[in-house]
Design an enzyme around this catalytic site. Structure first.
Site, PDB file in Angstrom:
ATOM      1  N   GLU A   1      -3.218   6.245   7.160  1.00 17.80           N
ATOM      2  CA  GLU A   1      -2.616   6.932   8.316  1.00 17.80           C
ATOM      3  C   GLU A   1      -3.443   6.714   9.589  1.00 17.80           C
ATOM      4  OE1 GLU A   1      -0.510  10.496   7.800  1.00 17.80           O
ATOM      5  OE2 GLU A   1      -0.288  10.231   5.633  1.00 17.80           O
TER       6      GLU A   1
ATOM      7  N   TRP B   1       0.815  -1.228   0.000  1.00 14.51           N
ATOM      8  CA  TRP B   1       0.000   0.000   0.000  1.00 14.51           C
ATOM      9  C   TRP B   1       0.845   1.275   0.000  1.00 14.51           C
ATOM     10  CZ3 TRP B   1      -4.476  -2.183  -0.689  1.00 14.51           C
ATOM     11  CH2 TRP B   1      -4.936  -3.221   0.122  1.00 14.51           C
TER      12      TRP B   1
HETATM   13  C1  LIG Z   1      -4.688   3.947  -0.988  1.00 17.41           C
HETATM   14  C2  LIG Z   1      -3.851   3.591   0.209  1.00 17.41           C
HETATM   15  C3  LIG Z   1      -2.644   4.245   0.423  1.00 17.41           C
HETATM   16  C4  LIG Z   1      -1.841   3.896   1.505  1.00 17.41           C
HETATM   17  N1  LIG Z   1      -0.603   4.506   1.666  1.00 17.41           N
HETATM   18  C5  LIG Z   1       0.242   4.026   2.616  1.00 17.41           C
HETATM   19  C6  LIG Z   1       1.592   4.507   2.691  1.00 17.41           C
HETATM   20  O1  LIG Z   1       2.018   5.387   1.910  1.00 17.41           O
HETATM   21  N2  LIG Z   1       2.427   3.963   3.606  1.00 17.41           N
HETATM   22  C7  LIG Z   1       2.012   3.000   4.465  1.00 17.41           C
HETATM   23  O2  LIG Z   1       2.821   2.546   5.262  1.00 17.41           O
HETATM   24  N3  LIG Z   1       0.743   2.533   4.446  1.00 17.41           N
HETATM   25  C8  LIG Z   1      -0.153   3.027   3.534  1.00 17.41           C
HETATM   26  N4  LIG Z   1      -1.443   2.537   3.472  1.00 17.41           N
HETATM   27  C9  LIG Z   1      -1.865   1.509   4.420  1.00 17.41           C
HETATM   28  C10 LIG Z   1      -2.879   2.001   5.429  1.00 17.41           C
HETATM   29  O3  LIG Z   1      -2.256   2.841   6.356  1.00 17.41           O
HETATM   30  C11 LIG Z   1      -3.549   0.767   6.055  1.00 17.41           C
HETATM   31  O4  LIG Z   1      -4.374   0.196   5.067  1.00 17.41           O
HETATM   32  C12 LIG Z   1      -4.327   1.121   7.297  1.00 17.41           C
HETATM   33  O5  LIG Z   1      -3.492   1.478   8.343  1.00 17.41           O
HETATM   34  C13 LIG Z   1      -5.249  -0.028   7.746  1.00 17.41           C
HETATM   35  O6  LIG Z   1      -4.548  -1.221   7.821  1.00 17.41           O
HETATM   36  P1  LIG Z   1      -5.179  -2.549   7.143  1.00 17.41           P
HETATM   37  O7  LIG Z   1      -5.509  -2.194   5.748  1.00 17.41           O
HETATM   38  O8  LIG Z   1      -4.236  -3.655   7.367  1.00 17.41           O
HETATM   39  O9  LIG Z   1      -6.523  -2.775   7.915  1.00 17.41           O
HETATM   40  P2  LIG Z   1      -6.696  -3.577   9.317  1.00 17.41           P
HETATM   41  O10 LIG Z   1      -5.724  -3.072  10.301  1.00 17.41           O
HETATM   42  O11 LIG Z   1      -6.727  -5.026   9.026  1.00 17.41           O
HETATM   43  O12 LIG Z   1      -8.138  -3.084   9.738  1.00 17.41           O
HETATM   44  C14 LIG Z   1      -9.356  -3.678   9.267  1.00 17.41           C
HETATM   45  C15 LIG Z   1     -10.505  -3.119  10.094  1.00 17.41           C
HETATM   46  O13 LIG Z   1     -10.338  -3.522  11.467  1.00 17.41           O
HETATM   47  C16 LIG Z   1     -10.358  -2.384  12.298  1.00 17.41           C
HETATM   48  N5  LIG Z   1      -9.480  -2.624  13.452  1.00 17.41           N
HETATM   49  C17 LIG Z   1      -8.221  -3.147  13.454  1.00 17.41           C
HETATM   50  N6  LIG Z   1      -7.740  -3.199  14.701  1.00 17.41           N
HETATM   51  C18 LIG Z   1      -8.708  -2.721  15.517  1.00 17.41           C
HETATM   52  C19 LIG Z   1      -8.819  -2.493  16.920  1.00 17.41           C
HETATM   53  N7  LIG Z   1      -7.821  -2.755  17.765  1.00 17.41           N
HETATM   54  N8  LIG Z   1      -9.970  -1.956  17.399  1.00 17.41           N
HETATM   55  C20 LIG Z   1     -10.998  -1.659  16.574  1.00 17.41           C
HETATM   56  N9  LIG Z   1     -10.938  -1.831  15.246  1.00 17.41           N
HETATM   57  C21 LIG Z   1      -9.814  -2.346  14.719  1.00 17.41           C
HETATM   58  C22 LIG Z   1      -9.889  -1.241  11.430  1.00 17.41           C
HETATM   59  O14 LIG Z   1     -10.327   0.021  11.934  1.00 17.41           O
HETATM   60  C23 LIG Z   1     -10.539  -1.587  10.108  1.00 17.41           C
HETATM   61  O15 LIG Z   1     -11.867  -1.145  10.092  1.00 17.41           O
HETATM   62  C24 LIG Z   1      -2.275   2.909   2.417  1.00 17.41           C
HETATM   63  C25 LIG Z   1      -3.510   2.268   2.206  1.00 17.41           C
HETATM   64  C26 LIG Z   1      -4.286   2.591   1.113  1.00 17.41           C
HETATM   65  C27 LIG Z   1      -5.587   1.864   0.898  1.00 17.41           C
END
Ligand SMILES: Cc1cc2nc3c(=O)[nH]c(=O)nc-3n(C[C@H](O)[C@H](O)[C@H](O)COP(=O)(O)OP(=O)(O)OC[C@H]3O[C@@H](n4cnc5c(N)ncnc54)[C@H](O)[C@@H]3O)c2cc1C
Length: 393
Positions: free
Chosen positions: A376, A169
């Site tokens: 973020e 990502w």
């Molecule tokens: C277009 C795009 C650009 C991005 N750019 C970057 C970048 O430049 N650099 C980078 O490092 N990352 C980047 N990301 C990654 C982004 O920061 C992550 O997708 C985000 O932090 C969520 O992580 P995940 O997708 O693994 O979701 P998960 O962490 O798996 O979350 C899934 C769901 O579970 C919920 N959840 C998880 N844990 C808990 C908890 N403890 N309590 C309650 N709810 C919870 C979340 O809120 C969410 O609704 C990007 C993502 C996208 C889609």
């Protein structure tokens, strides 16, 4: 006396949304660029999922890729608030250009400027201000919200680290030549092993993988990064080894205000389009903005945008004033991403059927708004931060 009270006693003579002369001039110049150069390219860039390289070149020429970077390194020597203004203005026209500039300034330059050793700053901040795009690589397939559970490993090889793993990502990843990347150099120590590195794209063992095909901010590249026995010299460790967790938390705290700015830019663009369209569109023999039902919706949208903008500007001005802004930044991102989604969704309805098709700009604002609740730190993660700070645990 709290930090906030101390600051209020300083000569704060301007309302939050009133800009200084410098801020005004800066905002006008960004708006001119966005209207004159970006707007005509938005539809095609979204369709082709690609940023026109000419625009990236112009962002450098205008000083938008090193807004806070000191003049010593070829930057504009501006404030964090100016970076926020730039992201807002760019996102008002195209949130993909908004996030290109946002990541460069609030994450990459910010991390280097704060934690880089003098030789790292000299080498990379000047390149980042002049010609090279940067990216910030924390997330992985298995670690998003739980970012410190990363699987990427760095092994001490004497005068260098050998890094293996994959990042997912990563915004700007296709265009970037300089990466701030996190890996665990001491997994037994848990999150205290996480270390930040500055990695050049040309480093052996480093490659860019699959590019995502996204719902919104389609022109902004989002890619996978692959590290296979990637040797990074020790002098490219950012800050101290094992302090990467602190660097990532603190940069993302600031970065969130940037995402808030992206979101208010989207909401502003959607509201302005709605104001223009509802003045022009005739039904029942008059402009639809003559109906109170429409007027009230426009008023709601404008009020929500004003509230979100106040939150974003306040957090940014707190950051510039050296006041702890963590709670306010989380609130600003949470709220402004909701506002952007609501306002752009309402804009589609105000356009009627025309809002649902790609000939008009509002469906894109809505698609672009959705990312605000995800990157973020998701909205749940912002709520967790806010809750911790208000409950005191
Ligand atoms: C277009 C795009 C650009 C991005 N750019 C970057 C970048 O430049 N650099 C980078 O490092 N990352 C980047 N990301 C990654 C982004 O920061 C992550 O997708 C985000 O932090 C969520 O992580 P995940 O997708 O693994 O979701 P998960 O962490 O798996 O979350 C899934 C769901 O579970 C919920 N959840 C998880 N844990 C808990 C908890 N403890 N309590 C309650 N709810 C919870 C979340 O809120 C969410 O609704 C990007 C993502 C996208 C889609």
């Amino acid at each position: 006396m709290t930090q906030t009270q101390t600051a209020v006693e300083e000569p704060l003579t301007r309302p939050l949304t009133t800009l200084s002369e410098d801020e005004h001039m800066f905002r006008d110049s960004v708006r001119e660029f966005a209207e004159g150069e970006i707007r005509k390219r938005v539809e095609e860039m979204d369709e082709q999922a690609h940023i026109d390289p000419e625009l990236i070149k112009q962002c450098f020429e205008l000083g938008l890729m090193g807004i806070e970077t000191s003049e010593e390194f070829g930057g504009a020597g501006g404030s964090f608030f100016q970076a926020i203004l730039a992201v807002e203005e760019l996102s008002r026209v195209d949130a993909s250009i908004g996030v290109l500039v946002d990541v460069q300034n609030t994450l990459v330059n910010n991390a280097l400027g704060r934690w880089g050793a003098p030789q790292l700053k000299k080498k990379y901040l000047s390149q980042l201000a002049a010609e090279k795009v940067g990216a910030y690589a924390l997330s992985e397939a298995g670690s998003g919200s739980d970012a410190f559970a990363m699987a990427t490993r760095a092994v001490d090889g004497g005068d260098h680290f050998v890094i293996n793993g994959r990042k997912l990502w990563i915004t700007n990843g296709k265009e970037a030549e300089i990466f701030v990347l996190f890996a665990n150099a001491n997994p037994e120590a848990g999150y205290r092993g996480i270390t930040a590195f500055v990695i050049e794209k040309s480093t052996e063992g480093f490659s860019v993988g699959k590019k995502e095909n996204k719902l919104g901010i389609r022109a902004s590249s989002t890619v996978e990064l692959i590290l296979e026995d990637c040797q990074v010299p020790k002098e490219n460790v950012l800050g101290e080894a094992g302090k990467g967790y602190k660097i990532s938390i603190e940069t993302l705290n600031e970065g969130r205000i940037g995402i808030g700015a992206q979101m208010i830019g989207i909401a502003a663009g959607a509201l302005e389009s709605s104001l223009a369209y509802t003045a022009e569109r005739q039904q029942f023999g008059k402009s639809i903005n003559q109906f109170q039902g429409i007027q009230f919706q426009l008023a709601e949208m404008a009020t929500e945008l004003e509230a979100a903008r106040l939150m974003v500007y306040n957090a940014a001005r707190m950051k510039d004033a050296g006041i702890n802004f963590v709670k306010e930044a989380a609130m600003a991102k949470l709220y402004s991403s909701r506002v952007a989604e609501r306002v752009s969704s309402k804009a589609i309805e105000l356009y009627g059927g025309y809002g649902y098709v790609k000939d008009y700009p509002v469906e894109k604002y809505w698609r672009d708004s959705k990312i605000g609740a995800i990157y973020e730190g998701t909205s749940n993660m912002q709520l967790q931060t806010i809750a911790k700070l208000i409950i005191g645990k």
